[in-house]
Design an enzyme around this catalytic site. Structure first.
Site, PDB file in Angstrom:
ATOM      1  N   LYS A  37      44.166  52.269  30.937  1.00 20.58           N
ATOM      2  CA  LYS A  37      43.003  51.996  31.547  1.00 20.58           C
ATOM      3  C   LYS A  37      42.836  50.462  31.560  1.00 20.58           C
ATOM      4  CE  LYS A  37      40.606  51.347  27.209  1.00 20.58           C
ATOM      5  NZ  LYS A  37      40.165  52.045  26.037  1.00 20.58           N
ATOM      6  N   ARG A 132      31.398  53.257  16.803  1.00 19.46           N
ATOM      7  CA  ARG A 132      31.376  53.671  18.111  1.00 19.46           C
ATOM      8  C   ARG A 132      31.411  55.197  18.098  1.00 19.46           C
ATOM      9  NH1 ARG A 132      35.608  51.825  22.720  1.00 19.46           N
ATOM     10  NH2 ARG A 132      36.688  53.628  22.118  1.00 19.46           N
TER      11      ARG A 132
HETATM   12  C1  LIG Z   1      41.290  51.762  25.087  1.00 17.65           C
HETATM   13  C2  LIG Z   1      41.109  52.637  23.841  1.00 17.65           C
HETATM   14  C3  LIG Z   1      42.550  52.836  23.021  1.00 17.65           C
HETATM   15  C4  LIG Z   1      43.641  51.706  23.262  1.00 17.65           C
HETATM   16  O1  LIG Z   1      43.192  50.509  22.676  1.00 17.65           O
HETATM   17  P1  LIG Z   1      44.195  49.147  22.754  1.00 17.65           P
HETATM   18  O2  LIG Z   1      43.446  48.236  21.761  1.00 17.65           O
HETATM   19  O3  LIG Z   1      44.141  48.656  24.094  1.00 17.65           O
HETATM   20  O4  LIG Z   1      45.491  49.648  22.093  1.00 17.65           O
HETATM   21  C5  LIG Z   1      42.469  53.522  22.067  1.00 17.65           C
HETATM   22  N1  LIG Z   1      41.903  54.563  21.976  1.00 17.65           N
HETATM   23  C6  LIG Z   1      40.706  54.720  22.767  1.00 17.65           C
HETATM   24  C7  LIG Z   1      39.760  55.581  22.486  1.00 17.65           C
HETATM   25  C8  LIG Z   1      40.432  53.938  23.724  1.00 17.65           C
HETATM   26  O5  LIG Z   1      39.253  54.031  24.275  1.00 17.65           O
END
Ligand SMILES: *Cc1c(COP(=O)(O)O)cnc(C)c1O
Length: 356
Positions: A37, A132
């Site tokens: 993402k 969250r």
């Molecule tokens: C963006 C996201 C991740 C990845 O997080 P990083 O810190 O970039 O490794 C993992 N889990 C969820 C639910 C996310 O939204």
């Protein structure tokens, strides 16, 4: 044609970072899902992550997942954001594993999967303190009951998210709570606990230190693979490259000016009242990039002697007095983005993405 600003992505470094992260994790029996993402689901990046040894591709946006799949990436794909009811038909058709937390979504996604004649696995998000998404651990039984009524949507595990919203650091304690909650749900649902998804980049340190509870068998990693950093723990990850992603912009003005503005100071274009120190007359450069393209606070200048002063929507000003060779119009300056700046640059339609 439109060359700058550009976001340069070095695929070999991403592949190499993915390989190292997957290596560290597989020693502990942990599968790594590559999170795309941060670069808007870029297809080449997804390929590099899979080539590097990621088990699958995870993204928060259905739009990215649909585009990657239509471009020939086979996945498997995980949806990282709790599904919107308005996208359940897409989830049923394109997603292999979705994160989920609400009972009404579980029932409606079951319906959508039935209609699409396709099975989907669900990872129930558990909130272990970052506030969250996720069920509260005492809802385990209730959620487990919901899955007993499902045939196409299968309970397959639990997951948690730490660091992202409130900065809560993953520990053995909060992840053990995740494991316990997972066992309870699996018990009630009559399913096995296939996945225990212990978070993202901020959980990697526990793996490195051998402190990850042994039941955790999956991580969803974006930042570490793309940037080689772990912002929650404020560290550069020593065995990863931190130069896979670069932002470049072109200089459009360069001249000596006073450092203190002349006239009465009101608010800037974004409502902040700036403060200036008088350092006399200095060389000042403007790069053609702005807040419409990047998150200013997340940029580090890579060319030595340059210092960012500020940015409005289309202009970024820098103090260039200390630059080694005198900057001139047409020069290209390079920046290292943090996660937020990378996200903004890859989303801006004014930034050209260049894969090398
Ligand atoms: C963006 C996201 C991740 C990845 O997080 P990083 O810190 O970039 O490794 C993992 N889990 C969820 C639910 C996310 O939204």
């Amino acid at each position: 044609m439109f060359s700058f600003p550009e976001l340069v992505i070095r695929l070999d470094k991403i592949r190499e970072n993915a390989k190292k992260v997957a290596g560290v994790c597989s020693e502990r029996g942990i599968a790594v899902w590559g999170v795309t993402k941060g670069l808007s689901g870029n297809v080449e990046v997804a390929k590099a992550m899979l080539e590097g040894g990621c088990t699958g591709i995870a993204d928060s946006r259905m739009k990215n997942i649909v585009e990657m799949k239509e471009s020939g990436i086979n996945g498997p794909f995980m949806l990282l954001r709790l599904p919107m009811l308005s996208e359940l038909d897409l989830v049923a058709r394109y997603v292999d594993i979705t994160l989920i937390s609400m009972k009404e979504t579980i029932f409606l996604l079951e319906e959508a999967c039935k209609k699409a004649k396709r099975k989907c696995e669900a990872i129930v998000m558990v909130d272990v303190g970052d506030l969250r998404e996720g069920i509260w651990p005492d809802e385990a039984e209730d959620i487990g009951m919901a899955f007993r009524e499902c045939e196409f949507l299968k309970f397959a595990g639990v997951g948690t998210n730490l660091g992202c919203l409130s900065g809560v650091i993953p520990t053995r304690e909060n992840l053990s709570m995740l494991v316990e909650t997972g066992k309870k749900i699996a018990d009630v649902a009559g399913s096995s606990l296939k996945y225990v998804s212990g978070g993202g980049t901020s959980s990697l340190k526990l793996v490195e230190d051998g402190l990850m509870p042994s039941e955790v068998n999956q991580l969803r990693i974006g930042e570490a693979i793309l940037l080689g950093t772990d912002v929650t723990r404020n560290r550069e990850i020593p065995y990863l490259s931190n130069d896979a992603i670069e932002v470049r912009a072109e200089i459009i003005e360069c001249r000596r000016k006073p450092t203190k503005p002349i006239g009465e100071i009101g608010a800037d274009a974004f409502g902040n009242v700036p403060h200036f120190e008088d350092k006399g007359i200095r060389l000042r450069a403007i790069a053609a990039i702005g807040r419409q393209d990047i998150r200013l606070e997340g940029l580090t200048v890579l060319d030595s002697g340059l210092e960012i002063i500020g940015a409005s929507s289309d202009h970024l000003t820098m103090d260039a007095e200390g630059a080694k060779h005198r900057l001139k119009v047409g020069d290209i300056v390079r920046f290292r983005p943090d996660y937020g700046a990378m996200l903004a640059a890859s989303t801006s339609r004014y930034v050209r993405v260049r894969i090398v």
